[in-house]
Scaffold this motif. Structure first.
Motif, PDB file in Angstrom:
ATOM      1  N   ARG A 195       0.824  -1.193   0.000  1.00 64.51           N
ATOM      2  CA  ARG A 195       0.000   0.000   0.000  1.00 64.51           C
ATOM      3  C   ARG A 195       0.866   1.253   0.000  1.00 64.51           C
ATOM      4  O   ARG A 195       1.959   1.244   0.499  1.00 64.51           O
ATOM      5  CB  ARG A 195      -0.895   0.036   1.240  1.00 64.51           C
ATOM      6  CG  ARG A 195      -1.755  -1.197   1.397  1.00 64.51           C
ATOM      7  CD  ARG A 195      -2.192  -1.359   2.824  1.00 64.51           C
ATOM      8  NE  ARG A 195      -1.092  -1.267   3.757  1.00 64.51           N
ATOM      9  CZ  ARG A 195      -0.310  -2.301   4.042  1.00 64.51           C
ATOM     10  NH1 ARG A 195      -0.493  -3.464   3.493  1.00 64.51           N
ATOM     11  NH2 ARG A 195       0.675  -2.153   4.914  1.00 64.51           N
ATOM     12  N   SER A 196       0.299   2.305  -0.525  1.00 61.96           N
ATOM     13  CA  SER A 196       0.888   3.649  -0.525  1.00 61.96           C
ATOM     14  C   SER A 196       2.350   3.678  -0.980  1.00 61.96           C
ATOM     15  O   SER A 196       3.151   4.445  -0.501  1.00 61.96           O
ATOM     16  CB  SER A 196       0.759   4.298   0.853  1.00 61.96           C
ATOM     17  OG  SER A 196       1.560   3.646   1.785  1.00 61.96           O
ATOM     18  N   LEU A 197       2.703   2.780  -1.896  1.00 63.23           N
ATOM     19  CA  LEU A 197       4.060   2.795  -2.437  1.00 63.23           C
ATOM     20  C   LEU A 197       4.066   3.369  -3.844  1.00 63.23           C
ATOM     21  O   LEU A 197       5.104   3.591  -4.426  1.00 63.23           O
ATOM     22  CB  LEU A 197       4.629   1.378  -2.489  1.00 63.23           C
ATOM     23  CG  LEU A 197       4.921   0.703  -1.161  1.00 63.23           C
ATOM     24  CD1 LEU A 197       5.282  -0.741  -1.380  1.00 63.23           C
ATOM     25  CD2 LEU A 197       6.039   1.420  -0.443  1.00 63.23           C
ATOM     26  N   LEU A 198       2.879   3.576  -4.374  1.00 61.38           N
ATOM     27  CA  LEU A 198       2.765   4.008  -5.765  1.00 61.38           C
ATOM     28  C   LEU A 198       2.124   5.381  -5.839  1.00 61.38           C
ATOM     29  O   LEU A 198       1.413   5.794  -4.929  1.00 61.38           O
ATOM     30  CB  LEU A 198       1.898   3.006  -6.528  1.00 61.38           C
ATOM     31  CG  LEU A 198       2.520   1.655  -6.830  1.00 61.38           C
ATOM     32  CD1 LEU A 198       1.481   0.730  -7.422  1.00 61.38           C
ATOM     33  CD2 LEU A 198       3.689   1.805  -7.784  1.00 61.38           C
ATOM     34  N   PRO A 199       2.350   6.095  -6.946  1.00 58.78           N
ATOM     35  CA  PRO A 199       1.667   7.374  -7.103  1.00 58.78           C
ATOM     36  C   PRO A 199       0.163   7.157  -7.124  1.00 58.78           C
ATOM     37  O   PRO A 199      -0.307   6.081  -7.515  1.00 58.78           O
ATOM     38  CB  PRO A 199       2.169   7.892  -8.450  1.00 58.78           C
ATOM     39  CG  PRO A 199       3.101   6.908  -8.990  1.00 58.78           C
ATOM     40  CD  PRO A 199       3.221   5.754  -8.060  1.00 58.78           C
ATOM     41  N   ALA A 200      -0.574   8.195  -6.730  1.00 54.47           N
ATOM     42  CA  ALA A 200      -2.034   8.086  -6.640  1.00 54.47           C
ATOM     43  C   ALA A 200      -2.632   7.636  -7.966  1.00 54.47           C
ATOM     44  O   ALA A 200      -3.575   6.846  -7.990  1.00 54.47           O
ATOM     45  CB  ALA A 200      -2.619   9.425  -6.215  1.00 54.47           C
TER      46      ALA A 200
ATOM     47  N   SER B 112       5.051  -6.162   1.436  1.00 58.20           N
ATOM     48  CA  SER B 112       4.870  -4.809   1.961  1.00 58.20           C
ATOM     49  C   SER B 112       5.816  -3.769   1.384  1.00 58.20           C
ATOM     50  O   SER B 112       5.705  -2.594   1.712  1.00 58.20           O
ATOM     51  CB  SER B 112       5.011  -4.829   3.484  1.00 58.20           C
ATOM     52  OG  SER B 112       6.323  -5.194   3.823  1.00 58.20           O
ATOM     53  N   CYS B 113       6.785  -4.170   0.569  1.00 65.77           N
ATOM     54  CA  CYS B 113       7.647  -3.165  -0.050  1.00 65.77           C
ATOM     55  C   CYS B 113       8.161  -3.677  -1.390  1.00 65.77           C
ATOM     56  O   CYS B 113       8.122  -4.867  -1.658  1.00 65.77           O
ATOM     57  CB  CYS B 113       8.794  -2.769   0.870  1.00 65.77           C
ATOM     58  SG  CYS B 113       9.734  -4.142   1.519  1.00 65.77           S
ATOM     59  N   HIS B 114       8.645  -2.754  -2.192  1.00 67.45           N
ATOM     60  CA  HIS B 114       9.094  -3.107  -3.538  1.00 67.45           C
ATOM     61  C   HIS B 114      10.501  -3.668  -3.530  1.00 67.45           C
ATOM     62  O   HIS B 114      11.457  -2.972  -3.187  1.00 67.45           O
ATOM     63  CB  HIS B 114       9.081  -1.871  -4.443  1.00 67.45           C
ATOM     64  CG  HIS B 114       7.708  -1.402  -4.786  1.00 67.45           C
ATOM     65  ND1 HIS B 114       7.456  -0.183  -5.341  1.00 67.45           N
ATOM     66  CD2 HIS B 114       6.504  -2.009  -4.650  1.00 67.45           C
ATOM     67  CE1 HIS B 114       6.159  -0.045  -5.544  1.00 67.45           C
ATOM     68  NE2 HIS B 114       5.558  -1.136  -5.114  1.00 67.45           N
TER      69      HIS B 114
ATOM     70  N   PRO C  73       9.240   3.114 -10.137  1.00 70.10           N
ATOM     71  CA  PRO C  73       9.243   2.416  -8.856  1.00 70.10           C
ATOM     72  C   PRO C  73       9.304   0.897  -8.939  1.00 70.10           C
ATOM     73  O   PRO C  73       9.488   0.237  -7.928  1.00 70.10           O
ATOM     74  CB  PRO C  73       7.920   2.852  -8.229  1.00 70.10           C
ATOM     75  CG  PRO C  73       7.013   3.089  -9.402  1.00 70.10           C
ATOM     76  CD  PRO C  73       7.882   3.505 -10.545  1.00 70.10           C
TER      77      PRO C  73
END
Lengths: 138, 268
Positions: A2-7, A81-83, A101
């Motif tokens: 979550r919230s790792l990518l642009p909106a 949870s992370c890239h 990303p």
């Protein structure tokens, strides 16, 4: 992840999810948007999705990880949870050149999640540890 | 005795403040990268471990390459009432190589590590020891280790919340000393340390320890004076959408080490 990518990417995955639920396909405008946001990665990731390359491993501890079979047949482990991806493209494009990303394997994970076509597989806790640490035999 | 106690409380108060600030950061887990000279970093890491174990009563896993034979003098002075019970909450592990560290971190989800309670703080001392001597291709190793640490902390947070919804997330603190510039003071020189670039991608906060060698520090009769800067990592995935919720300004403390070795934190 979550919230790792642009909106814009988050919204795109939500749109794909909705469209795929309703019609079992991704409409052309969303495919174009996908190509626009992620570039050449998009087509390669869609190929991986078509080939059912993404598996979500889970162990009895509740820990999960994704495994993606690359074009060459190699297995790449990606985290929930992370890239991170051990592929050369991630090392070069993301880590070294800071261009975007993610790689096609991580994008394939996002797409499979949105389309609910991820394969599921159970492993033992020890196997999960080996997969996460990269010591598991492919 | 009260002055020592107040000193200890002040130390603890400021430490807790640090943690509260970190919990404001909106991801499920809180991670910080400690940058500075390795001796002072280790003391701060040990102080964090001891504070978490004794004050917060949580379990801690502490990874280091070299064995910790005894607690540093500064720590004993700071925490005179340190009980063996609280030290038992800290599990020290000494993986020698990157592979061993990866294996040990990867196994944190296994039942022997999560029962009766999972750790709420993961500490790694001197990341450079595991990543050092690596050639440029090993940015990927740094990314693998950082991602595994973050993912493990996120998983343990989930387990902690399942067992008790009110519990705090599992935190992650690691220390790193840049080989490019040992007197590293943030900002410009990070561009030349490629490993640090990668670490910054995964660790949400950066805590920089910068020694003050000015005349004033020496004149004040202090053994050492360190400036402690807490800031959001410079290049955490630059596409993150939550930039507004991140602390906009860096927070600054001073760490004063007296001639007798006692440590004290002060808001700067």
């Amino acid at each position: 992840m979550r919230s790792l990518l642009p909106a814009v990417a988050e919204q795109l995955f939500r749109d794909i999810q909705k469209a795929y639920q309703e019609t079992s396909q991704i409409p052309d405008d969303l495919l174009i948007a996908l190509k626009f946001v992620f570039g050449p990665c998009a087509l390669q990731a869609l190929n991986l999705v078509d080939q059912h390359s993404v598996t979500c491993l889970s162990s009895s501890s509740g820990r999960k990880a994704f495994q993606v079979i690359g074009g060459s047949g190699r297995l790449y482990t990606c985290f929930v949870s992370c890239h991170y991806c051990p592929c050369p493209a991630f090392a070069y494009t993301v880590l070294r050149r800071n261009e975007g990303p993610l790689c096609k394997h991580i994008l394939a994970v996002y797409l499979c999640q949105a389309m609910a076509v991820t394969q599921e597989e159970s492993v033992s806790d020890q196997q999960m540890s080996a997969v996460l640490s990269g010591t598991a035999l492919p | 005795m009260t002055d020592i106690l107040t000193g200890v409380f002040r130390t603890f108060t400021s430490k807790t403040d640090v943690k509260k600030d970190l919990t404001v950061v909106p991801a499920s887990a809180c991670s910080a990268l400690l940058l500075g000279d390795s001796s002072i970093s280790r003391s701060v890491l040990l102080l964090s471990a001891v504070t978490a174990a004794s004050e917060l009563g949580v379990r801690v896993v502490f990874f280091a390459q070299t064995q910790i034979q005894s607690l540093p003098v500064s720590l004993k002075k700071c925490v005179p009432s340190l009980s063996p019970e609280s030290l038992k909450k800290i599990k020290f592990s000494y993986p020698r190589t990157l592979e061993e560290l990866l294996q040990q971190v990867a196994s944190l989800h296994e039942s022997q590590n999560t029962s009766p309670t999972p750790p709420s703080l993961i500490i790694v001392d001197r990341l450079e020891g595991y990543l050092g001597g690596t050639h440029s291709g090993d940015k990927s190793s740094a990314a693998h280790l950082s991602a595994l640490l973050c993912d493990s902390a996120a998983f343990l947070t989930q387990i902690l919340k399942e067992r008790s919804p009110s519990s705090a997330p599992c935190r992650l603190i690691a220390s790193y000393r840049s080989e490019v510039d040992s007197d590293y003071a943030g900002g410009e020189s990070s561009a030349t340390d490629h490993i640090l670039d990668v670490l910054d991608r995964y660790f949400q906060m950066r805590c920089t320890l910068d020694r003050d060698r000015s005349y004033e520090a020496a004149a004040a009769g202090l053994q050492e004076l360190w400036h402690v800067y807490l800031s959001a990592s410079s290049i955490t995935e630059d596409c993150t959408t939550d930039s507004e919720t991140r602390p906009a300004v860096a927070k600054e403390w001073q760490l004063l080490i007296s001639a007798d070795g006692s440590m004290e934190f002060k808001m700067a």
